[in-house]
Design a protein around this motif. Structure first.
Motif, mmCIF file in Angstrom:
data_model
loop_
_atom_site.group_PDB
_atom_site.id
_atom_site.type_symbol
_atom_site.label_atom_id
_atom_site.label_comp_id
_atom_site.label_asym_id
_atom_site.label_seq_id
_atom_site.Cartn_x
_atom_site.Cartn_y
_atom_site.Cartn_z
ATOM 1 N N GLU A 60 14.565 -40.549 55.469
ATOM 2 C CA GLU A 60 15.362 -40.379 54.248
ATOM 3 C C GLU A 60 15.330 -41.647 53.412
ATOM 4 N N THR A 61 15.163 -41.455 52.102
ATOM 5 C CA THR A 61 15.205 -42.588 51.191
ATOM 6 C C THR A 61 15.486 -42.112 49.771
ATOM 7 N N GLU A 62 16.174 -42.927 49.018
ATOM 8 C CA GLU A 62 16.413 -42.668 47.599
ATOM 9 C C GLU A 62 15.322 -43.305 46.748
ATOM 10 N N LEU A 63 14.467 -44.095 47.380
ATOM 11 C CA LEU A 63 13.476 -44.874 46.650
ATOM 12 C C LEU A 63 12.173 -44.134 46.404
ATOM 13 N N GLY A 64 11.985 -42.985 47.021
ATOM 14 C CA GLY A 64 10.734 -42.251 46.902
ATOM 15 C C GLY A 64 10.651 -41.396 45.649
ATOM 16 N N ARG A 65 9.592 -40.652 45.566
ATOM 17 C CA ARG A 65 9.289 -39.800 44.412
ATOM 18 C C ARG A 65 10.382 -38.779 44.113
ATOM 19 N N PHE A 66 11.086 -38.305 45.135
ATOM 20 C CA PHE A 66 12.063 -37.237 44.964
ATOM 21 C C PHE A 66 13.507 -37.738 44.874
ATOM 22 N N GLY A 67 13.711 -39.060 44.876
ATOM 23 C CA GLY A 67 15.055 -39.617 44.718
ATOM 24 C C GLY A 67 15.966 -39.272 45.884
ATOM 25 N N ALA A 68 17.260 -39.226 45.602
ATOM 26 C CA ALA A 68 18.262 -38.954 46.640
ATOM 27 C C ALA A 68 17.942 -37.646 47.354
ATOM 28 N N GLY A 69 17.964 -37.686 48.671
ATOM 29 C CA GLY A 69 17.669 -36.512 49.475
ATOM 30 C C GLY A 69 16.198 -36.379 49.836
ATOM 31 N N GLY A 70 15.352 -37.189 49.211
ATOM 32 C CA GLY A 70 13.926 -37.157 49.527
ATOM 33 C C GLY A 70 13.611 -37.921 50.799
ATOM 34 N N ARG A 71 12.395 -37.745 51.263
ATOM 35 C CA ARG A 71 11.947 -38.423 52.477
ATOM 36 C C ARG A 71 10.575 -39.040 52.245
ATOM 37 N N ALA A 72 10.360 -40.180 52.863
ATOM 38 C CA ALA A 72 9.051 -40.829 52.869
ATOM 39 C C ALA A 72 8.423 -40.570 54.231
ATOM 40 N N MET A 73 7.178 -40.140 54.228
ATOM 41 C CA MET A 73 6.492 -39.809 55.475
ATOM 42 C C MET A 73 5.605 -40.975 55.904
ATOM 43 N N TYR A 74 5.688 -41.310 57.189
ATOM 44 C CA TYR A 74 4.902 -42.405 57.762
ATOM 45 C C TYR A 74 4.248 -41.935 59.054
ATOM 46 N N ASP A 75 2.976 -42.323 59.228
ATOM 47 C CA ASP A 75 2.219 -41.985 60.424
ATOM 48 C C ASP A 75 1.855 -43.259 61.166
ATOM 49 N N PRO A 76 1.984 -43.251 62.512
ATOM 50 C CA PRO A 76 1.700 -44.460 63.277
ATOM 51 C C PRO A 76 0.209 -44.742 63.385
ATOM 52 N N ARG A 77 -0.121 -46.016 63.349
ATOM 53 C CA ARG A 77 -1.473 -46.445 63.703
ATOM 54 C C ARG A 77 -1.535 -46.478 65.227
ATOM 55 N N PRO A 78 -2.726 -46.466 65.798
ATOM 56 C CA PRO A 78 -2.822 -46.595 67.261
ATOM 57 C C PRO A 78 -2.070 -47.840 67.735
ATOM 58 N N GLY A 79 -1.254 -47.675 68.757
ATOM 59 C CA GLY A 79 -0.452 -48.776 69.279
ATOM 60 C C GLY A 79 0.962 -48.794 68.727
ATOM 61 N N GLY A 80 1.203 -48.189 67.571
ATOM 62 C CA GLY A 80 2.543 -48.053 67.016
ATOM 63 C C GLY A 80 3.123 -49.281 66.354
ATOM 64 N N CYS A 82 2.258 -50.580 63.468
ATOM 65 C CA CYS A 82 2.362 -50.321 62.029
ATOM 66 C C CYS A 82 2.375 -48.822 61.793
ATOM 67 N N TRP A 83 3.138 -48.419 60.793
ATOM 68 C CA TRP A 83 3.260 -47.003 60.401
ATOM 69 C C TRP A 83 2.905 -46.917 58.929
ATOM 70 N N ASP A 84 1.865 -46.161 58.609
ATOM 71 C CA ASP A 84 1.352 -46.069 57.248
ATOM 72 C C ASP A 84 1.986 -44.916 56.475
ATOM 73 N N TRP A 85 2.323 -45.215 55.218
ATOM 74 C CA TRP A 85 2.900 -44.211 54.336
ATOM 75 C C TRP A 85 1.857 -43.153 54.024
ATOM 76 N N SER A 86 2.253 -41.878 54.090
ATOM 77 C CA SER A 86 1.320 -40.796 53.785
ATOM 78 C C SER A 86 1.814 -39.920 52.637
ATOM 79 N N GLY A 87 2.962 -40.245 52.063
ATOM 80 C CA GLY A 87 3.466 -39.499 50.915
ATOM 81 C C GLY A 87 4.965 -39.271 50.995
ATOM 82 N N ASP A 88 5.476 -38.595 49.988
ATOM 83 C CA ASP A 88 6.899 -38.279 49.908
ATOM 84 C C ASP A 88 7.067 -36.774 49.953
ATOM 85 N N THR A 89 8.241 -36.339 50.379
ATOM 86 C CA THR A 89 8.566 -34.919 50.438
ATOM 87 C C THR A 89 10.028 -34.728 50.036
ATOM 88 N N PRO A 90 10.342 -33.571 49.437
ATOM 89 C CA PRO A 90 11.740 -33.341 49.051
ATOM 90 C C PRO A 90 12.654 -33.205 50.257
#
Length: 90
Positions: A60-80, A82-90
């Motif tokens: 959950e984050t207010e800073l993403g594309r969808f504002g309040a209530g939106g979520r930023a998606m992150y996927d782990p690199r091998p080993g965990g 670092c987690w890379d951003w893969s986009g935003d979702t409502p």
């Protein structure tokens, strides 16, 4: 780096900005969020199973594309470490 970015660096995701313990704590395991609206924050993955650390998260984050209530998606690199951003979702 602007003031907002400075405040976020080294801070644990979910910690209040005025919490004196908002940084990493001894005995905890963290992954660094890379890119996107939560870039530079640390994700506390202490106690997560290999299945949990091997899949992505929607934070959950207010800073993403969808504002309040939106979520930023992150996927782990091998080993965990670092987690890379893969986009935003409502």
């Amino acid at each position: 780096m602007d003031r907002d970015e400075e405040l976020l660096r080294g801070r644990v995701y979910g910690a209040d900005h005025d919490d004196p313990r908002r940084g990493p704590q001894p005995g905890h395991v963290y992954g660094e969020l890379v890119g996107g609206p939560l870039d530079g924050l640390l994700l506390d993955i202490t106690g997560w199973t290999p299945d949990e650390t091997g899949t992505g998260v929607a934070l959950e984050t207010e800073l993403g594309r969808f504002g309040a209530g939106g979520r930023a998606m992150y996927d782990p690199r091998p080993g965990g470490a670092c987690w890379d951003w893969s986009g935003d979702t409502p």
